[in-house]
Enzyme design. Structure first.
Site, mmCIF file in Angstrom:
data_model
loop_
_atom_site.group_PDB
_atom_site.id
_atom_site.type_symbol
_atom_site.label_atom_id
_atom_site.label_comp_id
_atom_site.label_asym_id
_atom_site.label_seq_id
_atom_site.Cartn_x
_atom_site.Cartn_y
_atom_site.Cartn_z
ATOM 1 N N PRO A 89 -19.264 -24.434 -13.562
ATOM 2 C CA PRO A 89 -19.541 -25.863 -13.387
ATOM 3 C C PRO A 89 -20.756 -26.326 -14.193
ATOM 4 C CG PRO A 89 -19.401 -24.732 -11.257
ATOM 5 C CD PRO A 89 -19.385 -23.683 -12.315
ATOM 6 N N GLU A 116 -21.667 -16.393 -6.420
ATOM 7 C CA GLU A 116 -22.537 -17.493 -6.849
ATOM 8 C C GLU A 116 -22.598 -17.606 -8.364
ATOM 9 O OE1 GLU A 116 -23.618 -19.631 -4.487
ATOM 10 O OE2 GLU A 116 -22.407 -18.240 -3.288
ATOM 11 N N ARG A 154 -0.094 -24.932 -24.975
ATOM 12 C CA ARG A 154 0.937 -25.934 -25.291
ATOM 13 C C ARG A 154 0.707 -26.616 -26.630
ATOM 14 N NH1 ARG A 154 0.760 -30.744 -23.447
ATOM 15 N NH2 ARG A 154 2.722 -30.650 -22.300
ATOM 16 N N ASP A 169 1.921 -36.846 -25.977
ATOM 17 C CA ASP A 169 1.296 -36.679 -24.669
ATOM 18 C C ASP A 169 0.118 -37.599 -24.436
ATOM 19 O OD1 ASP A 169 2.875 -34.812 -23.498
ATOM 20 O OD2 ASP A 169 1.727 -33.100 -24.254
HETATM 21 CL CL1 6GU Z 1 -15.223 -23.618 -14.887
HETATM 22 N N1 6GU Z 1 -15.776 -22.795 -12.454
HETATM 23 C C1 6GU Z 1 -16.012 -23.019 -11.161
HETATM 24 N N2 6GU Z 1 -16.275 -21.977 -10.362
HETATM 25 N N3 6GU Z 1 -15.991 -24.213 -10.620
HETATM 26 C C2 6GU Z 1 -15.712 -25.235 -11.445
HETATM 27 C C3 6GU Z 1 -15.465 -25.076 -12.793
HETATM 28 C C4 6GU Z 1 -15.503 -23.829 -13.267
HETATM 29 N N4 6GU Z 1 -15.231 -26.274 -13.350
HETATM 30 C C5 6GU Z 1 -15.342 -27.129 -12.371
HETATM 31 N N5 6GU Z 1 -15.634 -26.523 -11.216
#
Ligand code: 6GU
Length: 239
Positions: A89, A116, A154, A169
């Site tokens: 994230p 974590e 794709r 698309d």
């Molecule tokens: Cl790439 N990993 C995790 N654990 N949570 C996420 C993410 C990635 N992208 C958005 N949330």
């Protein structure tokens, strides 16, 4: 294209390797997928892949050594020049532009973390790029990695048939997709738009473009602004 995914849950790769468009790409040998489990690269009796965080706090952190060895094995599969992409994230937001550029590379190694996260020194020494798929937290990077595999696969030559060409698309032109209809002609009191039954291909093209523009304006005005910055709208789009 060769993609290695470093994960504690190698079974999750079957979602893309066995099913649908990506499954066909694997069977046609346009896409080669390999799961690498860091647990197979542990050297201790308990095969431990995680440990407690320095400084305390909840949760566990993935140990760097098994991951480094697993990434090395992933690179052996995907090619020594393959970028290592860590799904997290904290990464830069993944989008269609990044999918297109990744589809040009012959291989990549995707690192899916659990707990974590992974030891930061592993990220700094062995990761080329950190990628997020959106502003929410998943329990692990696997689903994000599968999203990247699907979005990239794709776009590979020959993966989509002529019929569902990727150019049409959503996002390919920087716009949302137009609505689609199939039989029956009337459903729940609503008719299929008459123009789609007209056989007038120019009129159908214009209608679809107008729908795509209208939806994008309503739902994702940010995309239209980005599009106007990238290029002037074509004469047809301005109608
Ligand atoms: Cl790439 N990993 C995790 N654990 N949570 C996420 C993410 C990635 N992208 C958005 N949330």
């Amino acid at each position: 294209m060769r993609i290695a995914m470093v994960t504690l849950f190698p079974e999750m790769l079957s979602m893309v390797s066995d099913l649908g468009v990506t499954g066909r790409a694997v069977r046609d040998d346009r896409l080669q997928l390999r799961a690498v489990n860091p647990r197979d690269y542990t050297t201790d009796r308990h095969r431990s892949v995680d440990d407690r965080p320095y400084g305390g706090g909840p949760g566990m952190v993935m140990r760097p050594e098994p991951l480094a060895a697993a990434l090395e094995a992933g690179r052996e599969f995907a090619g020594e020049a393959a970028p290592v992409i860590y799904l997290s994230p904290q990464g830069r937001k993944f989008d269609h532009e990044r999918a297109k550029s990744l589809a040009e590379t012959p291989g990549m190694v995707l690192l899916a973390g659990r707990y974590e996260g992974v030891d930061e020194r592993l990220v700094r020494s062995a990761v080329d790029e950190e990628v997020s798929i959106g502003d929410y937290v998943l329990s692990g990077g696997e689903l994000a990695a599968l999203v990247v595999v699907d979005a990239v696969a794709r776009l590979l030559p020959g993966v989509l048939g002529h019929e569902d060409s990727a150019e049409e698309d959503s996002f390919a032109q920087g716009l949302l997709d137009c609505p689609h209809f199939t039989r029956p002609e009337q459903y729940k009191g609503e008719d299929v738009p008459a123009v789609l039954l007209s056989g007038d291909h120019a009129a159908i093209r214009r209608w679809r473009l107008k729908q795509a523009l209208g939806r994008t304006w309503e739902r994702r005005p940010d995309l239209l602004e980005a599009l106007e910055k990238r290029r002037e709208l074509t004469a047809e789009e301005q109608l």
